[in-house]
Write a protein that holds these residues in place. Structure first.
Motif, PDB file in Angstrom:
ATOM      1  N   ALA A   2       5.522  -8.396   5.684  1.00  6.62           N
ATOM      2  CA  ALA A   2       5.196  -7.059   5.187  1.00  6.62           C
ATOM      3  C   ALA A   2       3.679  -6.949   5.109  1.00  6.62           C
ATOM      4  O   ALA A   2       2.997  -7.890   4.694  1.00  6.62           O
ATOM      5  N   SER A   3       3.144  -5.797   5.503  1.00  3.94           N
ATOM      6  CA  SER A   3       1.692  -5.615   5.483  1.00  3.94           C
ATOM      7  C   SER A   3       1.202  -5.444   4.049  1.00  3.94           C
ATOM      8  O   SER A   3       1.975  -5.040   3.163  1.00  3.94           O
ATOM      9  N   PRO A   4      -0.065  -5.740   3.772  1.00  3.40           N
ATOM     10  CA  PRO A   4      -0.619  -5.550   2.416  1.00  3.40           C
ATOM     11  C   PRO A   4      -0.426  -4.125   1.914  1.00  3.40           C
ATOM     12  O   PRO A   4      -0.151  -3.909   0.729  1.00  3.40           O
ATOM     13  N   ALA A   5      -0.559  -3.130   2.813  1.00  9.18           N
ATOM     14  CA  ALA A   5      -0.393  -1.729   2.395  1.00  9.18           C
ATOM     15  C   ALA A   5       1.049  -1.461   1.971  1.00  9.18           C
ATOM     16  O   ALA A   5       1.295  -0.749   0.990  1.00  9.18           O
ATOM     17  N   GLU A   6       2.003  -2.029   2.700  1.00  7.00           N
ATOM     18  CA  GLU A   6       3.414  -1.843   2.355  1.00  7.00           C
ATOM     19  C   GLU A   6       3.736  -2.499   1.015  1.00  7.00           C
ATOM     20  O   GLU A   6       4.450  -1.931   0.183  1.00  7.00           O
ATOM     21  N   VAL A   7       3.181  -3.689   0.803  1.00  7.42           N
ATOM     22  CA  VAL A   7       3.409  -4.387  -0.465  1.00  7.42           C
ATOM     23  C   VAL A   7       2.810  -3.591  -1.626  1.00  7.42           C
ATOM     24  O   VAL A   7       3.426  -3.436  -2.683  1.00  7.42           O
ATOM     25  N   THR A   8       1.604  -3.058  -1.433  1.00  2.82           N
ATOM     26  CA  THR A   8       0.950  -2.255  -2.472  1.00  2.82           C
ATOM     27  C   THR A   8       1.780  -1.028  -2.806  1.00  2.82           C
ATOM     28  O   THR A   8       1.955  -0.671  -3.983  1.00  2.82           O
ATOM     29  N   MET A   9       2.305  -0.338  -1.776  1.00  2.97           N
ATOM     30  CA  MET A   9       3.128   0.844  -2.003  1.00  2.97           C
ATOM     31  C   MET A   9       4.422   0.470  -2.727  1.00  2.97           C
ATOM     32  O   MET A   9       4.883   1.185  -3.619  1.00  2.97           O
ATOM     33  N   ALA A  10       5.015  -0.680  -2.353  1.00  4.84           N
ATOM     34  CA  ALA A  10       6.231  -1.137  -3.029  1.00  4.84           C
ATOM     35  C   ALA A  10       5.944  -1.459  -4.492  1.00  4.84           C
ATOM     36  O   ALA A  10       6.755  -1.172  -5.383  1.00  4.84           O
ATOM     37  N   GLU A  11       4.763  -2.039  -4.763  1.00  2.86           N
ATOM     38  CA  GLU A  11       4.363  -2.323  -6.147  1.00  2.86           C
ATOM     39  C   GLU A  11       4.228  -1.031  -6.945  1.00  2.86           C
ATOM     40  O   GLU A  11       4.608  -0.968  -8.122  1.00  2.86           O
ATOM     41  N   THR A  12       3.685   0.014  -6.314  1.00  2.00           N
ATOM     42  CA  THR A  12       3.558   1.321  -6.974  1.00  2.00           C
ATOM     43  C   THR A  12       4.932   1.865  -7.343  1.00  2.00           C
ATOM     44  O   THR A  12       5.157   2.380  -8.444  1.00  2.00           O
ATOM     45  N   PHE A  13       5.857   1.750  -6.405  1.00  6.93           N
ATOM     46  CA  PHE A  13       7.225   2.223  -6.654  1.00  6.93           C
ATOM     47  C   PHE A  13       7.863   1.448  -7.803  1.00  6.93           C
ATOM     48  O   PHE A  13       8.487   2.026  -8.702  1.00  6.93           O
ATOM     49  N   ILE A  14       7.690   0.119  -7.795  1.00  3.25           N
ATOM     50  CA  ILE A  14       8.247  -0.702  -8.869  1.00  3.25           C
ATOM     51  C   ILE A  14       7.655  -0.282 -10.217  1.00  3.25           C
ATOM     52  O   ILE A  14       8.354  -0.199 -11.231  1.00  3.25           O
TER      53      ILE A  14
ATOM     54  N   GLU B  15      19.109   4.500   8.830  1.00  3.96           N
ATOM     55  CA  GLU B  15      18.248   3.384   9.197  1.00  3.96           C
ATOM     56  C   GLU B  15      16.790   3.760   8.937  1.00  3.96           C
ATOM     57  O   GLU B  15      16.343   4.851   9.264  1.00  3.96           O
ATOM     58  N   VAL B  16      16.068   2.846   8.280  1.00  2.00           N
ATOM     59  CA  VAL B  16      14.664   3.106   7.970  1.00  2.00           C
ATOM     60  C   VAL B  16      13.821   2.825   9.223  1.00  2.00           C
ATOM     61  O   VAL B  16      13.766   1.705   9.709  1.00  2.00           O
ATOM     62  N   VAL B  17      13.166   3.892   9.731  1.00  2.00           N
ATOM     63  CA  VAL B  17      12.332   3.749  10.922  1.00  2.00           C
ATOM     64  C   VAL B  17      10.880   3.520  10.511  1.00  2.00           C
ATOM     65  O   VAL B  17      10.227   2.592  10.960  1.00  2.00           O
ATOM     66  N   ASP B  18      10.352   4.379   9.632  1.00  2.00           N
ATOM     67  CA  ASP B  18       8.970   4.274   9.156  1.00  2.00           C
ATOM     68  C   ASP B  18       9.001   3.782   7.710  1.00  2.00           C
ATOM     69  O   ASP B  18       9.303   4.539   6.785  1.00  2.00           O
ATOM     70  N   LEU B  19       8.696   2.504   7.509  1.00  2.00           N
ATOM     71  CA  LEU B  19       8.793   1.891   6.186  1.00  2.00           C
ATOM     72  C   LEU B  19       7.818   2.520   5.204  1.00  2.00           C
ATOM     73  O   LEU B  19       8.173   2.791   4.047  1.00  2.00           O
ATOM     74  N   MET B  20       6.577   2.770   5.622  1.00  2.00           N
ATOM     75  CA  MET B  20       5.591   3.361   4.721  1.00  2.00           C
ATOM     76  C   MET B  20       6.000   4.763   4.298  1.00  2.00           C
ATOM     77  O   MET B  20       5.851   5.146   3.131  1.00  2.00           O
ATOM     78  N   ALA B  21       6.541   5.554   5.236  1.00  2.00           N
ATOM     79  CA  ALA B  21       6.974   6.918   4.910  1.00  2.00           C
ATOM     80  C   ALA B  21       8.121   6.880   3.895  1.00  2.00           C
ATOM     81  O   ALA B  21       8.167   7.672   2.946  1.00  2.00           O
ATOM     82  N   ALA B  22       9.029   5.929   4.092  1.00  2.00           N
ATOM     83  CA  ALA B  22      10.154   5.802   3.157  1.00  2.00           C
ATOM     84  C   ALA B  22       9.662   5.385   1.775  1.00  2.00           C
ATOM     85  O   ALA B  22      10.147   5.877   0.749  1.00  2.00           O
ATOM     86  N   LEU B  23       8.669   4.476   1.728  1.00  2.00           N
ATOM     87  CA  LEU B  23       8.110   4.039   0.448  1.00  2.00           C
ATOM     88  C   LEU B  23       7.405   5.195  -0.265  1.00  2.00           C
ATOM     89  O   LEU B  23       7.566   5.386  -1.469  1.00  2.00           O
TER      90      LEU B  23
ATOM     91  N   ALA C  43       7.964   8.398   0.085  1.00  2.00           N
ATOM     92  CA  ALA C  43       8.988   9.340  -0.376  1.00  2.00           C
ATOM     93  C   ALA C  43       9.671   8.804  -1.633  1.00  2.00           C
ATOM     94  O   ALA C  43       9.971   9.560  -2.562  1.00  2.00           O
ATOM     95  N   SER C  44       9.898   7.493  -1.681  1.00  2.00           N
ATOM     96  CA  SER C  44      10.526   6.878  -2.857  1.00  2.00           C
ATOM     97  C   SER C  44       9.634   7.013  -4.079  1.00  2.00           C
ATOM     98  O   SER C  44      10.099   7.313  -5.182  1.00  2.00           O
ATOM     99  N   VAL C  45       8.312   6.779  -3.888  1.00  2.00           N
ATOM    100  CA  VAL C  45       7.359   6.895  -4.999  1.00  2.00           C
ATOM    101  C   VAL C  45       7.309   8.331  -5.517  1.00  2.00           C
ATOM    102  O   VAL C  45       7.327   8.578  -6.725  1.00  2.00           O
ATOM    103  N   GLU C  46       7.276   9.299  -4.595  1.00  2.00           N
ATOM    104  CA  GLU C  46       7.235  10.713  -4.996  1.00  2.00           C
ATOM    105  C   GLU C  46       8.501  11.101  -5.758  1.00  2.00           C
ATOM    106  O   GLU C  46       8.444  11.813  -6.766  1.00  2.00           O
ATOM    107  N   ALA C  47       9.639  10.633  -5.284  1.00  2.00           N
ATOM    108  CA  ALA C  47      10.901  10.947  -5.965  1.00  2.00           C
ATOM    109  C   ALA C  47      10.924  10.334  -7.361  1.00  2.00           C
ATOM    110  O   ALA C  47      11.384  10.964  -8.324  1.00  2.00           O
ATOM    111  N   ALA C  48      10.394   9.110  -7.485  1.00  2.00           N
ATOM    112  CA  ALA C  48      10.343   8.453  -8.791  1.00  2.00           C
ATOM    113  C   ALA C  48       9.423   9.199  -9.738  1.00  2.00           C
ATOM    114  O   ALA C  48       9.706   9.346 -10.929  1.00  2.00           O
ATOM    115  N   LYS C  49       8.279   9.715  -9.204  1.00  2.00           N
ATOM    116  CA  LYS C  49       7.352  10.496 -10.036  1.00  2.00           C
ATOM    117  C   LYS C  49       8.021  11.752 -10.557  1.00  2.00           C
ATOM    118  O   LYS C  49       7.874  12.131 -11.715  1.00  2.00           O
TER     119      LYS C  49
END
Length: 277
Positions: free
Chosen positions: A184-196, A240-248, A250-256
């Motif tokens: 996973a790229s650093p940007a993806e991990v950072t976005m996942a951390e934001t979601f968490i 199926e998740v095609v764009d992981l960053m876009a899905a992350l 969207a997940s963060v926005e929905a959580a907000k």
């Protein structure tokens, strides 16, 4: 009050604590049994000997081990009771460890430990000492027909015992690990951390309910009353998740949005309470 399933003693050093052991959990489920679908008749199972064909009462059933060559060794209840297990009546704490060192996959079942008579004072001593040091005691205990590893730890005012699996009972998990070439790229991990962070909260067991059991109870009630059977709730499956960053994102926005909605409800009810006051 539940019935004690084991009586014995816990020892550490020269201190012995007479105790009773109780199951800490109690399964809650809708009791279903097998029936003949045509007439609703109950399906019963009988213990029948495959050699003589006779039904065998439970008190005449012993244990057996079949060897590789087909020979059967019969083990009677007396044979099993006479096994030389030091852990049958007394469990001795052999080591004190940090509970965080033990992978939760080892834990099997939790029991409540109750002190008996003169055991109350040393029980409290052990409980308080474990709580203060952040340690738990490793023991071996013989319950029913097997010996288990176990952990004695404080839980509020109580001591509890968690039975554990033996190391050779825990499967090597390496076969299920992802390909080491996938990263996973650093940007993806950072976005996942934001979601968490957006979804983080405190553990409140009462907020979780068994939806399946509730639906099953509703179904049983409807059938008993001859009412319409509740329609199943349709849920959209995730694609199926095609764009992981876009899905992350969207997940963060929905959580907000969920967080803002909850805050709005809280502040609204606070205003209503202030107005009512």
């Amino acid at each position: 009050m539940p019935r004690a399933m084991w009586e014995g003693a816990v020892s550490f050093g020269l201190i012995v604590i007479p105790v009773k052991l109780y199951g800490a959990t109690e399964p809650v489920d809708v009791p279903l049994h097998q029936v003949h679908g045509v007439d609703g008749g109950r399906i019963r199972y009988r213990r029948v000997c495959e050699i003589c064909g006779q039904e065998v009462p439970y008190d005449q059933i012993d244990r057996g081990y079949t060897a590789a060559d087909g020979r059967v060794v019969v083990l009677t209840k007396q044979d099993l009771e006479q096994l030389p297990l030091a852990s049958k009546g007394t469990v001795e704490i052999s080591t004190f460890v940090d509970e965080s060192e033990i992978d939760p996959v080892y834990f099997e079942k939790t029991y409540l430990i109750e002190a008996k008579g003169v055991g109350v004072k040393p029980y409290v001593l052990l409980r308080d000492a474990l709580a203060k040091t952040g340690k738990a005691g490793v023991v071996k205990v013989a319950l029913r027909t097997r010996e288990s590893l176990a952990l004695i730890r404080p839980r509020g005012d109580l001591l509890v015992m968690d039975t554990m699996l033996w190391p050779d009972e825990v499967r090597d998990p390496s076969f299920a690990a992802p390909d080491t070439e996938v990263h996973a790229s650093p940007a993806e991990v950072t976005m996942a951390e934001t979601f968490i962070g957006q979804m983080s909260g405190h553990w409140e067991p009462s907020e979780y309910t068994d939806s399946y059991r509730a639906a099953l109870e509703a179904l049983v009630t409807a059938k008993l009353e001859g009412a319409t059977v509740p329609e199943p709730v349709k849920t959209e499956g995730g694609g199926e998740v095609v764009d992981l960053m876009a899905a992350l994102r969207a997940s963060v926005e929905a959580a907000k949005k969920r967080g803002h909605a909850s805050s709005g409800k809280s502040s609204g009810s606070d205003k209503d309470e202030a107005a009512a006051g």
